[in-house]
Design a protein around this motif. Structure first.
Motif, PDB file in Angstrom:
ATOM      1  N   ALA A 188      62.023  51.415 -13.858  1.00 47.84           N
ATOM      2  CA  ALA A 188      62.168  52.202 -15.180  1.00 47.84           C
ATOM      3  C   ALA A 188      63.061  53.422 -15.042  1.00 47.84           C
ATOM      4  CB  ALA A 188      60.900  53.064 -15.293  1.00 47.84           C
ATOM      5  N   PRO A 189      63.872  53.576 -16.055  1.00 45.65           N
ATOM      6  CA  PRO A 189      64.984  54.649 -16.172  1.00 45.65           C
ATOM      7  C   PRO A 189      64.182  56.093 -15.941  1.00 45.65           C
ATOM      8  CG  PRO A 189      64.759  53.671 -18.362  1.00 45.65           C
ATOM      9  CD  PRO A 189      63.651  53.017 -17.411  1.00 45.65           C
ATOM     10  N   PHE A 190      64.731  56.951 -15.104  1.00 41.69           N
ATOM     11  CA  PHE A 190      64.273  58.633 -15.126  1.00 41.69           C
ATOM     12  C   PHE A 190      65.344  59.286 -15.109  1.00 41.69           C
ATOM     13  CE2 PHE A 190      59.906  58.876 -14.040  1.00 41.69           C
ATOM     14  CZ  PHE A 190      59.350  57.537 -14.340  1.00 41.69           C
ATOM     15  N   GLN A 191      65.414  60.013 -16.084  1.00 35.47           N
ATOM     16  CA  GLN A 191      66.434  60.995 -16.232  1.00 35.47           C
ATOM     17  C   GLN A 191      66.787  61.980 -15.223  1.00 35.47           C
ATOM     18  OE1 GLN A 191      69.931  61.479 -17.878  1.00 35.47           O
ATOM     19  NE2 GLN A 191      68.574  60.674 -19.765  1.00 35.47           N
TER      20      GLN A 191
ATOM     21  N   PRO B  91      69.207  55.828 -16.750  1.00 34.00           N
ATOM     22  CA  PRO B  91      68.706  56.821 -17.616  1.00 34.00           C
ATOM     23  C   PRO B  91      69.553  56.843 -18.811  1.00 34.00           C
ATOM     24  CG  PRO B  91      68.798  57.682 -15.355  1.00 34.00           C
ATOM     25  CD  PRO B  91      69.640  56.427 -15.277  1.00 34.00           C
ATOM     26  N   PHE B  92      69.092  57.240 -20.024  1.00 37.36           N
ATOM     27  CA  PHE B  92      69.775  56.993 -21.110  1.00 37.36           C
ATOM     28  C   PHE B  92      71.015  57.787 -21.387  1.00 37.36           C
ATOM     29  CE2 PHE B  92      66.795  60.525 -22.277  1.00 37.36           C
ATOM     30  CZ  PHE B  92      67.724  61.645 -22.530  1.00 37.36           C
TER      31      PHE B  92
ATOM     32  N   GLN C  81      71.417  52.289 -20.740  1.00 35.58           N
ATOM     33  CA  GLN C  81      70.512  52.650 -21.672  1.00 35.58           C
ATOM     34  C   GLN C  81      71.284  53.718 -22.794  1.00 35.58           C
ATOM     35  OE1 GLN C  81      67.028  55.004 -21.583  1.00 35.58           O
ATOM     36  NE2 GLN C  81      65.628  53.384 -21.871  1.00 35.58           N
TER      37      GLN C  81
ATOM     38  N   ASN D 249      66.837  53.030 -26.274  1.00 36.51           N
ATOM     39  CA  ASN D 249      65.734  54.057 -26.263  1.00 36.51           C
ATOM     40  C   ASN D 249      64.990  54.575 -27.291  1.00 36.51           C
ATOM     41  OD1 ASN D 249      64.048  56.271 -25.581  1.00 36.51           O
ATOM     42  ND2 ASN D 249      65.125  56.777 -23.476  1.00 36.51           N
TER      43      ASN D 249
ATOM     44  N   HIS E 273      55.979  50.984 -23.141  1.00 35.94           N
ATOM     45  CA  HIS E 273      55.266  51.753 -22.671  1.00 35.94           C
ATOM     46  C   HIS E 273      54.147  52.056 -23.533  1.00 35.94           C
ATOM     47  CE1 HIS E 273      54.729  56.228 -21.088  1.00 35.94           C
ATOM     48  NE2 HIS E 273      53.670  55.272 -20.757  1.00 35.94           N
TER      49      HIS E 273
ATOM     50  N   TYR F  12      53.150  61.855 -21.259  1.00 37.29           N
ATOM     51  CA  TYR F  12      52.809  61.085 -19.979  1.00 37.29           C
ATOM     52  C   TYR F  12      51.278  61.332 -19.890  1.00 37.29           C
ATOM     53  CZ  TYR F  12      57.512  60.138 -19.829  1.00 37.29           C
ATOM     54  OH  TYR F  12      58.819  59.658 -20.219  1.00 37.29           O
TER      55      TYR F  12
ATOM     56  N   ASN G  49      54.874  48.271 -19.548  1.00 41.35           N
ATOM     57  CA  ASN G  49      55.269  49.562 -18.982  1.00 41.35           C
ATOM     58  C   ASN G  49      54.182  50.578 -19.135  1.00 41.35           C
ATOM     59  OD1 ASN G  49      57.356  52.335 -19.523  1.00 41.35           O
ATOM     60  ND2 ASN G  49      56.767  51.451 -17.493  1.00 41.35           N
ATOM     61  N   GLY G  50      53.984  50.923 -18.060  1.00 40.70           N
ATOM     62  CA  GLY G  50      52.807  52.176 -17.813  1.00 40.70           C
ATOM     63  C   GLY G  50      51.710  52.254 -16.987  1.00 40.70           C
TER      64      GLY G  50
ATOM     65  N   MET H 160      57.929  46.879 -16.020  1.00 42.59           N
ATOM     66  CA  MET H 160      58.678  47.812 -15.761  1.00 42.59           C
ATOM     67  C   MET H 160      57.707  48.836 -14.925  1.00 42.59           C
ATOM     68  SD  MET H 160      61.007  50.014 -17.993  1.00 42.59           S
ATOM     69  CE  MET H 160      62.436  49.218 -18.275  1.00 42.59           C
TER      70      MET H 160
ATOM     71  N   ARG I 140      56.792  55.657 -12.224  1.00 46.41           N
ATOM     72  CA  ARG I 140      56.327  56.565 -11.298  1.00 46.41           C
ATOM     73  C   ARG I 140      55.600  56.056  -9.930  1.00 46.41           C
ATOM     74  NH1 ARG I 140      52.790  59.516 -15.530  1.00 46.41           N
ATOM     75  NH2 ARG I 140      52.674  57.312 -16.170  1.00 46.41           N
TER      76      ARG I 140
ATOM     77  N   GLU J 199      63.263  67.327  -6.779  1.00 48.52           N
ATOM     78  CA  GLU J 199      62.700  66.488  -8.199  1.00 48.52           C
ATOM     79  C   GLU J 199      62.246  65.022  -7.759  1.00 48.52           C
ATOM     80  OE1 GLU J 199      62.808  67.216 -11.613  1.00 48.52           O
ATOM     81  OE2 GLU J 199      62.125  65.403 -12.152  1.00 48.52           O
TER      82      GLU J 199
END
Ligand SMILES: Cc1cc2nc3c(=O)[nH]c(=O)nc-3n(C[C@H](O)[C@H](O)[C@H](O)COP(=O)(O)O)c2cc1C
Length: 326
Positions: free
Chosen positions: A10-13, A37-38, A68, A95, A166, A174, A197-198, A220, A223, A277
């Motif tokens: 999964a993408p994570f900014q 990430p987007f 994305q 997205n 998701h 979340y 996803n989720g 997908m 976390r 992070e």
């Protein structure tokens, strides 16, 4: 009929950067596709050219990369699609899931989901001009999970290669539970290959969803994978080291990641913020999440960060897949 399991990162900014994807996929097995990430505000071609390595490599360690875009402007989406096509990418992803109010209030990300006609309009404008695969990542809705039903009718009319959902609504951010029952209802209504996803945090979670979703074979994971990088391999029954060796392997991975960021960012202090992070996720796989998180979070220099990480790996137990959920 289900085929072999396909697992996507999964993408994570700010977390699953080019560097993260490169080092992660060098160390761990089990991932079939990587999502960036987007990208946003890509009005001019030269803004894209300036985005550097993120849009230069169609594969990382032989795994396909999918860029994305976050946008509600058909011409901007097409410009991004053409740029990515010319660079050799096979797919881009739209997205429609970002839940943050500053995005959603402008009818972007999940904020566009209550407006299926506008989504239909955008897809009508881009359908015939797309030269690569176009996939969508969305939530069940913004205000309510009922929004997904008219959306599925819209998506079914268009050339969408895959639909990742998701299984939360935007307003939830979340928090709360995923609405697996709503996702289950969609399976029979959707003509597009679906990706779930989720909240896949452990292999037990995976088995539960896999048993409930009769035809789903694409997943997908976000976390859960950031917390325990071995998770995709565990789900696919690939060989993973025993607990003690997992810990030393993870330490090597985290060190390699840190050194790669240091190199890329010319030793700037920002490197420890990026690592903090990431460690905020990884901390969940140790026997005392809060303590591990605090020890790393309070560091103010590379030296303090390095000492804290060394202390954590020396002192705390790696729980991995047995991690507590929240
Ligand atoms: C800090 C953060 C950044 C995220 N960035 C993106 C993003 O750029 N694009 C996107 O589609 N989703 C993004 N997501 C959502 C995740 O990709 C994923 O859909 C979500 O975490 C649910 O999956 P999980 O339960 O497996 O983590 C982000 C989530 C978080 C917490």
């Amino acid at each position: 009929m289900k085929t072999d399991k396909h697992i996507y990162l999964a993408p994570f900014q700010g977390v699953t950067t080019y560097t993260f994807r490169e080092i992660y996929s060098k160390y761990f097995q089990g991932i079939d596709k990587l999502f960036t990430p987007f990208f946003t505000s890509v009005h001019k071609t030269n803004t894209l050219a300036k985005r550097g390595r993120d849009l230069e490599f169609q594969y990382q360690n032989k795994i396909e990369v999918v860029p994305q875009i976050l946008s509600k402007d058909a011409s901007e989406i097409l410009r991004f699609a053409n740029y990515c096509h010319d660079k050799g990418f096979k797919e881009i992803n739209w997205n429609l899931g970002c839940p943050y109010p500053r995005v959603a209030n402008k009818k972007r990300g999940s904020g566009l989901l209550p407006f299926p006609n506008e989504i239909d309009d955008i897809l009508n404008q881009i359908d015939n001009d797309l030269k690569l695969k176009f996939s969508v990542k969305c939530r069940l809705g913004y205000f309510s999970e009922d929004e997904i039903f008219p959306l599925i009718d819209v998506f079914n009319k268009h050339k969408i290669s895959e639909l990742t959902i998701h299984a939360r609504i935007g307003k939830q951010l979340y928090k709360g539970e995923v609405k697996a029952d709503v996702f289950e209802k969609i399976i029979d209504l959707c003509n597009i290959p679906l990706v779930y996803n989720g909240d896949i945090f452990t292999s037990e979670d995976f088995i539960k969803f896999d048993n409930n979703f009769k035809t789903i074979d694409k997943w997908m994971i976000g976390r859960g994978l950031l917390r325990n990088p071995f998770l995709p391999a565990i789900i696919k029954n690939m060989e993973v080291p025993d607990k003690e060796n997992q810990k030393s392997y993870i330490y090597k991975f985290v060190t390699d990641l840190y050194l790669s960021y240091l190199k890329k960012m010319n030793g700037r202090p920002h490197v420890i913020n990026v690592m903090k992070e990431y460690c905020s996720f990884l901390s969940y796989s140790f026997n005392n999440q809060q303590k591990v998180f605090n020890l790393i979070k309070k560091t103010k220099s590379p030296e303090e960060y390095e000492n804290a990480v060394a202390f954590v790996f020396d002192t705390f137990e790696w729980m991995g897949n047995e991690t507590l959920k929240n």
